[in-house]
Design a protein around this motif. Sequence first.
Motif, PDB file in Angstrom:
ATOM      1  N   GLN A  25     107.402  72.122  18.090  1.00  0.00           N
ATOM      2  CA  GLN A  25     105.952  72.191  17.961  1.00  0.00           C
ATOM      3  C   GLN A  25     105.362  73.322  18.798  1.00  0.00           C
ATOM      4  O   GLN A  25     104.324  73.884  18.450  1.00  0.00           O
ATOM      5  CB  GLN A  25     105.300  70.845  18.316  1.00  0.00           C
ATOM      6  N   THR A  26     106.027  73.709  19.867  1.00  0.00           N
ATOM      7  CA  THR A  26     105.570  74.806  20.712  1.00  0.00           C
ATOM      8  C   THR A  26     106.056  76.141  20.181  1.00  0.00           C
ATOM      9  O   THR A  26     105.361  77.150  20.282  1.00  0.00           O
ATOM     10  CB  THR A  26     106.093  74.609  22.154  1.00  0.00           C
ATOM     11  N   ALA A  27     107.244  76.161  19.602  1.00  0.00           N
ATOM     12  CA  ALA A  27     107.852  77.408  19.127  1.00  0.00           C
ATOM     13  C   ALA A  27     107.174  77.942  17.865  1.00  0.00           C
ATOM     14  O   ALA A  27     107.058  79.152  17.687  1.00  0.00           O
ATOM     15  CB  ALA A  27     109.345  77.197  18.872  1.00  0.00           C
ATOM     16  N   ALA A  28     106.730  77.056  17.001  1.00  0.00           N
ATOM     17  CA  ALA A  28     106.195  77.472  15.700  1.00  0.00           C
ATOM     18  C   ALA A  28     104.720  77.822  15.797  1.00  0.00           C
ATOM     19  O   ALA A  28     103.854  77.134  15.267  1.00  0.00           O
ATOM     20  CB  ALA A  28     106.432  76.385  14.658  1.00  0.00           C
ATOM     21  N   VAL A  29     104.432  78.927  16.479  1.00  0.00           N
ATOM     22  CA  VAL A  29     103.053  79.403  16.622  1.00  0.00           C
ATOM     23  C   VAL A  29     103.000  80.868  16.226  1.00  0.00           C
ATOM     24  O   VAL A  29     104.019  81.536  16.103  1.00  0.00           O
ATOM     25  CB  VAL A  29     102.533  79.211  18.064  1.00  0.00           C
ATOM     26  N   GLY A  30     101.800  81.380  16.052  1.00  0.00           N
ATOM     27  CA  GLY A  30     101.632  82.789  15.705  1.00  0.00           C
ATOM     28  C   GLY A  30     102.321  83.127  14.403  1.00  0.00           C
ATOM     29  O   GLY A  30     102.139  82.439  13.394  1.00  0.00           O
ATOM     30  N   ALA A  31     103.145  84.163  14.418  1.00  0.00           N
ATOM     31  CA  ALA A  31     103.872  84.586  13.215  1.00  0.00           C
ATOM     32  C   ALA A  31     104.831  83.518  12.717  1.00  0.00           C
ATOM     33  O   ALA A  31     105.299  83.576  11.585  1.00  0.00           O
ATOM     34  CB  ALA A  31     104.642  85.873  13.503  1.00  0.00           C
ATOM     35  N   ALA A  52     115.947  81.427  12.848  1.00  0.00           N
ATOM     36  CA  ALA A  52     117.059  81.968  13.630  1.00  0.00           C
ATOM     37  C   ALA A  52     116.541  82.803  14.799  1.00  0.00           C
ATOM     38  O   ALA A  52     117.096  82.755  15.902  1.00  0.00           O
ATOM     39  CB  ALA A  52     117.985  82.795  12.743  1.00  0.00           C
ATOM     40  N   GLU A  53     115.473  83.562  14.583  1.00  0.00           N
ATOM     41  CA  GLU A  53     114.873  84.341  15.670  1.00  0.00           C
ATOM     42  C   GLU A  53     114.389  83.421  16.780  1.00  0.00           C
ATOM     43  O   GLU A  53     114.623  83.687  17.966  1.00  0.00           O
ATOM     44  CB  GLU A  53     113.715  85.186  15.142  1.00  0.00           C
ATOM     45  N   LEU A  54     113.735  82.337  16.420  1.00  0.00           N
ATOM     46  CA  LEU A  54     113.249  81.392  17.421  1.00  0.00           C
ATOM     47  C   LEU A  54     114.387  80.749  18.191  1.00  0.00           C
ATOM     48  O   LEU A  54     114.325  80.613  19.415  1.00  0.00           O
ATOM     49  CB  LEU A  54     112.396  80.307  16.753  1.00  0.00           C
ATOM     50  N   VAL A  55     115.425  80.347  17.475  1.00  0.00           N
ATOM     51  CA  VAL A  55     116.566  79.702  18.127  1.00  0.00           C
ATOM     52  C   VAL A  55     117.289  80.694  19.037  1.00  0.00           C
ATOM     53  O   VAL A  55     117.647  80.363  20.171  1.00  0.00           O
ATOM     54  CB  VAL A  55     117.520  79.079  17.087  1.00  0.00           C
ATOM     55  N   LEU A  56     117.489  81.925  18.561  1.00  0.00           N
ATOM     56  CA  LEU A  56     118.126  82.945  19.400  1.00  0.00           C
ATOM     57  C   LEU A  56     117.297  83.213  20.655  1.00  0.00           C
ATOM     58  O   LEU A  56     117.842  83.296  21.758  1.00  0.00           O
ATOM     59  CB  LEU A  56     118.304  84.246  18.623  1.00  0.00           C
ATOM     60  N   GLN A  57     115.992  83.348  20.503  1.00  0.00           N
ATOM     61  CA  GLN A  57     115.130  83.577  21.661  1.00  0.00           C
ATOM     62  C   GLN A  57     115.264  82.432  22.651  1.00  0.00           C
ATOM     63  O   GLN A  57     115.395  82.644  23.858  1.00  0.00           O
ATOM     64  CB  GLN A  57     113.679  83.744  21.215  1.00  0.00           C
ATOM     65  N   PHE A  58     115.239  81.221  22.168  1.00  0.00           N
ATOM     66  CA  PHE A  58     115.365  80.049  23.039  1.00  0.00           C
ATOM     67  C   PHE A  58     116.697  80.068  23.777  1.00  0.00           C
ATOM     68  O   PHE A  58     116.742  79.914  25.005  1.00  0.00           O
ATOM     69  CB  PHE A  58     115.217  78.759  22.218  1.00  0.00           C
ATOM     70  N   TRP A  76     109.653  91.225  21.554  1.00  0.00           N
ATOM     71  CA  TRP A  76     109.367  89.784  21.509  1.00  0.00           C
ATOM     72  C   TRP A  76     108.049  89.529  22.201  1.00  0.00           C
ATOM     73  O   TRP A  76     107.866  89.977  23.320  1.00  0.00           O
ATOM     74  CB  TRP A  76     110.464  88.957  22.172  1.00  0.00           C
ATOM     75  N   PRO A  77     107.134  88.800  21.598  1.00  0.00           N
ATOM     76  CA  PRO A  77     107.265  88.195  20.275  1.00  0.00           C
ATOM     77  C   PRO A  77     107.242  89.258  19.172  1.00  0.00           C
ATOM     78  O   PRO A  77     106.656  90.319  19.335  1.00  0.00           O
ATOM     79  CB  PRO A  77     106.060  87.278  20.169  1.00  0.00           C
TER      80      PRO A  77
END
Length: 97
Positions: A25-31, A52-58, A76-77
């Motif tokens: 819920q926190t990751a899925a913001v903006g783009a 995949a970008e979100l998971v890699l960043q995390f 990033w972002p």
Amino acid sequence: QASAAMDVRRDELWQTLLAMGFAPQTAAVGAYSGIALDAHVFERGVYHTKAAELVLQFLLTRLDGERFRREFFDCWPIGDPRQAREFRARAFKWVDE
């Protein structure tokens, strides 16, 4: 049986990410808003790349947050396709290490 094994692996990956502190819920913001981040996200067409970008960043931030900030400060972002390509290139280079 192969499909059932894949389902188990997918669920294990997702549960591991959540246990490590990944917050969909926190990751899925903006783009990344509008992406339904759950165990099945990598099966949903166009969203799998952004997920995949979100998971890699995390994961890279968890591995070494200072290095991530240093090496990804200008991509990033992700705001455009050029930054996305640069992010993936740097992330895969790091993973290869």
